[in-house]
Every structure is written in C-alpha cells, then in structure tokens.
Design a protein around this motif. Structure first.
Motif, PDB file in Angstrom:
ATOM      1  N   SER A  55       0.837  -1.208   0.000  1.00 13.38           N
ATOM      2  CA  SER A  55       0.000   0.000   0.000  1.00 13.38           C
ATOM      3  C   SER A  55       0.867   1.250   0.000  1.00 13.38           C
ATOM      4  O   SER A  55       0.564   2.241  -0.679  1.00 13.38           O
ATOM      5  CB  SER A  55      -0.910  -0.002   1.228  1.00 13.38           C
ATOM      6  N   GLU A 111      -8.433  12.508  -4.955  1.00 11.65           N
ATOM      7  CA  GLU A 111      -8.984  11.161  -4.845  1.00 11.65           C
ATOM      8  C   GLU A 111      -7.950  10.219  -4.238  1.00 11.65           C
ATOM      9  O   GLU A 111      -8.283   9.357  -3.420  1.00 11.65           O
ATOM     10  CB  GLU A 111      -9.416  10.678  -6.229  1.00 11.65           C
ATOM     11  N   THR A 112      -6.716  10.371  -4.672  1.00 12.01           N
ATOM     12  CA  THR A 112      -5.652   9.541  -4.109  1.00 12.01           C
ATOM     13  C   THR A 112      -5.482   9.837  -2.629  1.00 12.01           C
ATOM     14  O   THR A 112      -5.276   8.915  -1.820  1.00 12.01           O
ATOM     15  CB  THR A 112      -4.335   9.822  -4.855  1.00 12.01           C
ATOM     16  N   LYS A 131      -8.077   8.174  -0.674  1.00 15.73           N
ATOM     17  CA  LYS A 131      -7.884   6.718  -0.685  1.00 15.73           C
ATOM     18  C   LYS A 131      -6.883   6.270   0.372  1.00 15.73           C
ATOM     19  O   LYS A 131      -7.110   5.274   1.079  1.00 15.73           O
ATOM     20  CB  LYS A 131      -7.414   6.308  -2.079  1.00 15.73           C
ATOM     21  N   TYR A 132      -5.750   7.017   0.529  1.00 17.23           N
ATOM     22  CA  TYR A 132      -4.664   6.532   1.392  1.00 17.23           C
ATOM     23  C   TYR A 132      -4.544   7.288   2.719  1.00 17.23           C
ATOM     24  O   TYR A 132      -3.964   6.770   3.680  1.00 17.23           O
ATOM     25  CB  TYR A 132      -3.328   6.643   0.648  1.00 17.23           C
TER      26      TYR A 132
END
Length: 813
Positions: A79, A173-174, A177-178
C-alpha cells in the motif's frame, strides 16, 4: 576541656564520669550501627539508580529499534509503494485551475495569522510571510497548501482530520484513498507525521499537513535542515533497509520546536521510487524517561535525561513538567540567559535549550558508565548515574540524577531512630550516675567546705578526725595546712607593711610557698630601692624639661641653666657645657659651673683632643673614676682636692652631635645617675637644635624683612612707572581713535570718489555712445545721399549718352 573538667564540682565529676563511660559505650555501638546501616542503604540506593539508568537505556534503545522496524515494514508494504507512486504521479500532474487572487489571499492570511506570528513568538525571531511564499513558481505546493492547509477548517494541530477536498485534480482522490490509513498508523504508533517524498526532493504527501507539505527539500527554506541532510544520505545509500536518523534540531514548519526524523528509501522491486519519513514525537521519549509522569523510584527530585554530542538535552526536565513557574524562577535566579528561558517558556520544552556539560555527560559520551556525587547548577548535592546510549549512528548519554538528601532519607530516618533510643538510654544512665555520685561525694562536702573557707582567706576551726580511711588522712593534713597558713598570713602582713626584717622559716627544703615568700620579701626590698631611683630619674627628667622650656631664648642662656641644674640635682661639684662650632670640627665651652657661681672661660677643644675631644670624635659617653693628675681639681675656701669621678656625655640627635656635658664630682656617680644623664641628653640635644633653628629662623626673618622693604620701594617705583605708562597708553589710544576716524573718513571719501568715477565714466560712455550713434546715423544718411546722387548721376549720364547717340544718327539719315 580539661580545665573545664577541673572546675566542676566533685559530685558533678562522679556523675559525669559514670555518664561519659556509658555514653562512650552506647555511642560506639550506635555510631558503628549507623555507619554500617548507612553504607548498606547507600549501596542499595546507588544500585537502584544504576538499575533505573540501565532500564531506561534499554527502553530507549528498544524504542528506536521498534521505530526502525516499523519504518522498514511500512516502506515494504504494498500500500505504501502504491501510494507513493500514485502521489508522485498526481503531484507531477497537479495543475488544476484555481483563482490566483483567492489562492494568494488565503495562503497569505494563513501564514500571517496562524503561522508566522506563532513562529516568531517561539523563536524570538522576525520571520515574515515573504520568507515562505517568495517562490511563486512552485504552484503545486501552493495548490496543495491552499486546499489542505489554508482552506482546512480544522485547527492547526488537527489539519490531518481533513480527508476530502473539492478539487478537479485526481490527487484529491488519491489522498482520500490513502490518507485515513496513514493517519491511523501515525496516531496508533505515536508519530507526529508520516511524509512521502519523491526522488526530486518534493514532499508529495504529509499526514500532519504542516508548511513543508508540497515543498521541495532542496530549493526552499528546508534546504539546510537536518531532514534534508538525512534525505541526501538516503539518496547516496545503495543498499535496501538503510535507515537514517536526523537528530533533534529546531524545525521551522513545527513552529521552531525541536524535531527529529527517521527515514528510509522505498523500493518497488529493485527500483527506488521515493523516501518514507517519520517525524518522531518527543512525548514517547518523555514517557519512557518519566515512567509516564510517575518518575517511579525517583522520589520528588530525581529524573533521567538524555544528552547529545553537543551537550544539549534531548528530553524535557522534570521541573518544567511538574511546576513550570518554579522552574523558570529558579532559572532566572541562577543567572541563565533570559533569551533561553523565554524560549523554554514559550516552547514549553527544554529540548536543545539546556546544556549539560557536567562530568557525567562527558564521561558517558566517552563510552563510560559510572556514578558520583557533585553539586548541580543550583548548588544542591546530587547523585549522578550515567551510561552511553547508541541510537543509529548517534552517540547519546543517559543520565539519572537525584538529590542526595532524598536518596539518603532512609539513612537519615535510621539515624533519627537510633538517636531516640540513645536518648532513652542516656536518661537511664544519668539517673544511675546521679545516685552513685551522691553517695560518693557526701563525705567530701565537709572537707570541701573547709578548704573553700581557707581559699577565701578565712581560717576554719580544727575538727576531730571522723573518717579512718583516706578521707580521715585528708582531714588531718587539712588541719596542718590551716596552722601553716596562719603563719604565712602573719609574715605576708608584715612584709606588706614594709617590715622586711620579720622572721619566718620555711617548713622544709621542699616548702615551695614558704621559700617563695622569702624570695618575694627580698625582691620587694630590691624593688623598693629601684622604685625610689626610678622616681628620682622621672623627677629629674621633668625638672630638666621645665628648664629647657623656660630658658630657650639663646644657647648661652640654655647652657647656663642646664649645667647649673644638673650640677645641683646630681650633687656634683663642677660642670661644663660645650657646643659644636659651625664648621663642626671643634667644641667651644659655652657655660661652666662650680661652687654655685658661673665661670666664663674661653675654651675650644678639637676632635680627639683630651677626653672631651675623644667623646666628640667617638660620639659616646665616657665615665672614669681614675682621673688623670691635674685634669680637674675642686677648689674651696679650705683648699682644693682632685675630682674622683668624671662623666662626659655627648648631646646627639639622630647621627648629629650638638654638644657635650662634662660633670665632675668628689663622689662616684651611681648607675641610675648615669642613666639619668643619658636620658636627658637626648632632650637637651633636641632643645639645642630647636634653639639653633629658631635663631636661624629669626635671622632669615630679619633678612626677609629687609628684602621686603627693598621690594616695597621697587614696587612704588614700578607703580609710578605704570601710572606714566597708563597715561601714555591713554594718549596713544586717543591718537589711535583719531587715526581710525581719519582712516574711516578717507575710506568713505575713497568709496564716494570711486562711485563718482564710475558714474562719470558711465555718463561719459553714454554721451560718447550717443555721439557715435549720431555720427553713425549721419554717415549712413550721407552714404545714402551719396548713393542716391551717384544713382542720379549715373542716370543722367545714361540719358546724356542716349541723347548723344540720337543726335549722331540723325545726319546719316
């Protein structure tokens, strides 16, 4: 101490002796027990401090090892690798349309209100917004900080709570996500921040969202930080799993708070894709050092600190965590730099603010373990336990310190209990000693009373023998002493009245007191004679001083009265008074005395000539009883007889002789009489010197008066000359004034003449110019008239030629 014991009563001595014996025995046992207990408790305390230091050292090393493991594990997580790649790509593509004015205003507002003001407060510096926003070319940083910092509604310390922002870029968006995963990981393991940086130095992601987010480590204000230095080392490393620790330093994005980092390279397979960075929290180290603020086994003053190679502490001291106000007060009282104290007060941290250059820190940084006792900067005695700590490539020192009094409190309590027990035993011993001393001292009170009466000068009555032991013998000897004392008292009373012939015999050859009193009688007899002689000398000195004071108008008078008084006081028969001449080569007879009448005899004696000359040359007294024949005879109406004693004494002040006194007598001079002459000789010499000085002063005064009269005459002449000079000067000044007025009048006339000359020249020039212009106009008129006449003449000639030419043509026709 021995003298004090001698002065005590017998009862007290008995009681004190018994008491001291018991005290010494109990004291020896008590002190031995106390010292052994103190040694054991002290050793135990030192061992406890050493154990605390070692446990803290192991905990710190384990903490950093866990951080290293977590860093490497997270860097190898898929990840993390995916996140770093996506963040890098999104960061490169980040160029969403954003109103420039709004972006600039929002960023300026945040830096001005929320960041720069607090940064200046903590650092005591003068940063401005321009220091951080001057590089407008880094638009990606501005966009990220605009969305995630400037527009973030959360407070500064909670910017990480923002997960989603409204924007056109896929970066958001990234981030959505993380970010939750990284944020949870950071808070779970206690990290201030987790950052991802690409291989160009851009921080493409940050959990904390401080002002280093989106910035470049090489091109911005971050280029000289410990983080950038660690980043450079990571880039230079060639092997996987290489970890770099950035030691504590003041970090601007953290509002100047001391901050440390740990970083490693992230690989995708064998390819390097970026760097993973942990910003470490000092709270975790503080919790280890303080046992979660409980300071277990360290009482109220103990603490454990870490010191770096620069001798600056890497932890917060106990005092600032427990009682900041008292800590700052003690720092000010100790004379610590006020700037440092203010920074500590504002940052609420002593990390990198306090130096520890003590011997413990020096030894530990030189890889030594140990313990010792020394004074801290406040003057308190402290026990130090120290050991080296290796954190990655950094060498630190861990030091445990605690107030000596607290460590040895158990020893103090043990000693106090021992003292209480000893006091109880001392009371028992005192009562027992009191009973024994009373039973032993009662028989001696009678003897003590009689001896006391005897010592006070009273004679007690004789008593019958009561005791048959040693005390009875003492009583018998006391009666004998009373009789002997009565006899001594009678002898002393007679001697005191001057009866030196009173008979007394010593009791034996060892009768010290009797022999001493007999010797005292003889000494008093001698002292009586000496006292009479001393009084005679003192009276004579007083008399001669009166003579010197009353008859000092001239040397002749002084000599007459001095020699007269000396002859009479000494009951001599002849006397002579010699004075030194001005050239100091001879003595002249100033005055002499014989049979109560003065003889004026002219007599001069040179150095070395006779006894007088010899005393003059050697400057010492001469006393002879065998006088040369015909040297001196004593004459009277019944005849004459030779003198039997001659005393010659020089009169000297310092090293200079002023005269000589010669005395002759039919009887020998006693030693005290010679002593008298020697004593008054100095005073006589001083008086001679004083009279000489007075005569010289009077002579000088007379000369001065003569010179003053001459000067007065000269002064009158000079005044007359000065008056004439002043009159002449007034005439000259008057003439100078008249000349000055004439000069000024001439100057004014000259100025007027120059002015008139200029006017005349000016008028003349004007008149000439007018005449010239008049003649010029007349010449021009004449020239014009001449030209006109010439033109008319030419015209007439041409007409005449035409006429003549016409006439010539007519006959031909």
């Amino acid at each position: 101490m021995l003298e004090f014991f001698k002065n005590l009563k017998l009862f007290t001595k008995f009681q004190l002796a018994l008491f001291v014996v018991s005290v010494i025995a109990q004291g020896f046992i008590g002190i031995t027990s106390y010292l052994d207990g103190k040694r054991l408790l002290t050793d135990k305390s030192f061992q406890l401090l050493e154990s605390i230091t070692k446990s803290k050292k192991l905990a710190v090393e384990e903490y950093y090892q866990n951080i290293e493991s977590q860093l490497l594990t997270l860097s190898e997580n898929s990840s993390t690798i995916d996140a770093l790649q996506e963040f890098q790509q999104n960061f490169e593509d980040l160029n969403e349309p954003t109103p420039e004015d709004e972006l600039s205003n929002k960023l300026n507002l945040f830096y001005t209100q929320d960041f720069v003001s607090q940064l200046n407060t903590n650092s005591l510096s003068k940063y401005t917004t321009e220091n951080f926003l001057q590089d407008q070319s880094n638009r990606r940083k501005n966009i990220l900080q605009y969305h995630y910092i400037a527009r973030n509604p959360n407070p500064v310390e909670y910017k990480y709570r923002l997960n989603r922002v409204q924007g056109a870029s896929i970066y958001h968006e990234t981030h959505l996500k993380y970010h939750p995963g990284f944020s949870k990981y950071s808070k779970t393991f206690g990290y201030k921040d987790i950052m991802l940086a690409d291989l160009k130095g851009n921080i493409v992601y940050s959990v904390e969202k401080s002002i280093d987010f989106g910035d470049n480590l090489f091109k911005s204000h971050l280029k000289n930080t410990e983080l950038t230095e660690a980043y450079r080392k990571i880039l230079k490393a060639s092997k996987k799993g290489y970890v770099v620790f950035a030691d504590y330093n003041f970090y601007t994005p953290s509002y100047y708070r001391p901050t440390s980092f740990i970083a490693t390279m992230v690989y995708n397979g064998n390819s390097r894709i970026g760097v993973l960075i942990f910003k470490l929290s000092d709270e975790r180290i503080d919790n280890i050092m303080t046992s979660n603020k409980s300071w277990e086994n360290l009482s109220t003053s103990g603490e454990t600190n870490i010191v770096g190679r620069d001798y600056k502490v890497r932890t917060n001291t106990r005092s600032i965590q427990e009682n900041p106000l008292r800590y700052f007060t003690r720092m000010y009282d100790a004379g610590v730099d006020t700037v440092v104290v203010k920074r500590i007060e504002r940052l609420k941290s002593t990390i990198l603010m306090r130096e520890n250059r003590g011997q413990a820190a020096i030894n530990a940084l030189n890889r030594q373990d140990g313990q010792f006792i020394a004074s801290d900067f406040l003057g308190n005695e402290v026990i130090y336990t120290y050991s080296p700590v290796n954190i990655f490539d950094k060498r630190w020192a861990i030091i445990t310190e605690i107030n000596k009094n607290e460590v040895l409190k158990s020893v103090t309590d043990f000693g106090e209990n021992l003292v209480r027990i000893s006091i109880g035993l001392f009371l028992v011993n005192f009562l027992l000693g009191y009973w024994l001393a009373r039973s032993l001292s009662r028989p001696m009170l009678k003897i003590q009373k009689e001896i006391t009466m005897l010592s006070e000068g009273r004679f007690p009555h004789k008593t019958a023998k009561i005791y048959k032991d040693e005390l009875g013998k003492i009583d018998e000897a006391l009666n004998t002493l009373i009789d002997s004392t009565r006899q001594l008292a009678a002898f002393a009373e007679n001697v005191g009245k001057g009866n030196f012939d009173y008979q007394y015999e010593a009791k034996s050859e060892e009768d010290v007191l009797g022999l001493a009193l007999l010797e005292m009688r003889e000494n008093l007899r001698d002292l009586s004679v000496d006292e009479q002689q001393r009084r005679w000398i003192d009276q004579g000195i007083t008399n001669i001083n009166n003579v010197l004071r009353d008859h000092n108008s001239s040397l002749q008078e002084l000599g007459q009265f001095v020699i007269s008084h000396l002859v009479k006081y000494l009951r001599a028969t002849q006397g002579a008074f010699f004075l030194i001449t001005e050239d100091k080569d001879a003595m002249i007879l100033s005055s002499c005395y014989a049979y109560d009448r003065f003889k004026y005899v002219d007599k001069s004696i040179k150095k070395g000539e006779g006894l007088i000359g010899q005393a003059f040359q050697e400057q010492s007294s001469i006393y002879i009883t065998e006088i040369p024949e015909n040297y001196s005879t004593i004459q009277s109406g019944l005849g004459e007889a030779p003198a039997k004693a001659l005393l010659i004494v020089p009169l000297i002040v310092g090293d200079e002789i002023h005269g000589i006194i010669e005395l002759a007598s039919l009887e020998k001079f006693a030693a005290y009489e010679q002593q008298f002459i020697e004593a008054v000789a100095d005073n006589i010499a001083i008086s001679i010197n004083t009279v000489k000085s007075g005569e010289q002063t009077r002579l000088s005064l007379k000369e001065s008066e003569t010179k003053s009269e001459k000067l007065l005459i000269q002064e009158r002449k000079m005044r007359q000359n000065l008056d004439e000079l002043e009159e002449t000067q007034k005439i000259m000044q008057k003439r100078e004034i008249e000349l000055e007025e004439s000069r000024q009048q001439l100057q004014q006339n000259l100025v007027k003449m120059k002015s008139m000359r200029k006017e005349i020249i000016k008028d003349e020039k004007a008149r000439v110019n007018r005449v010239i212009r008049k003649y010029q106009r007349r010449i021009r008129d004449l020239e014009e008239e001449q030209a006109r006449k010439e033109a008319e003449l030419v015209s007439k000639i041409k007409n005449l030629e035409k006429q003549i030419g016409g006439q010539g043509n007519q006959p031909n026709a």
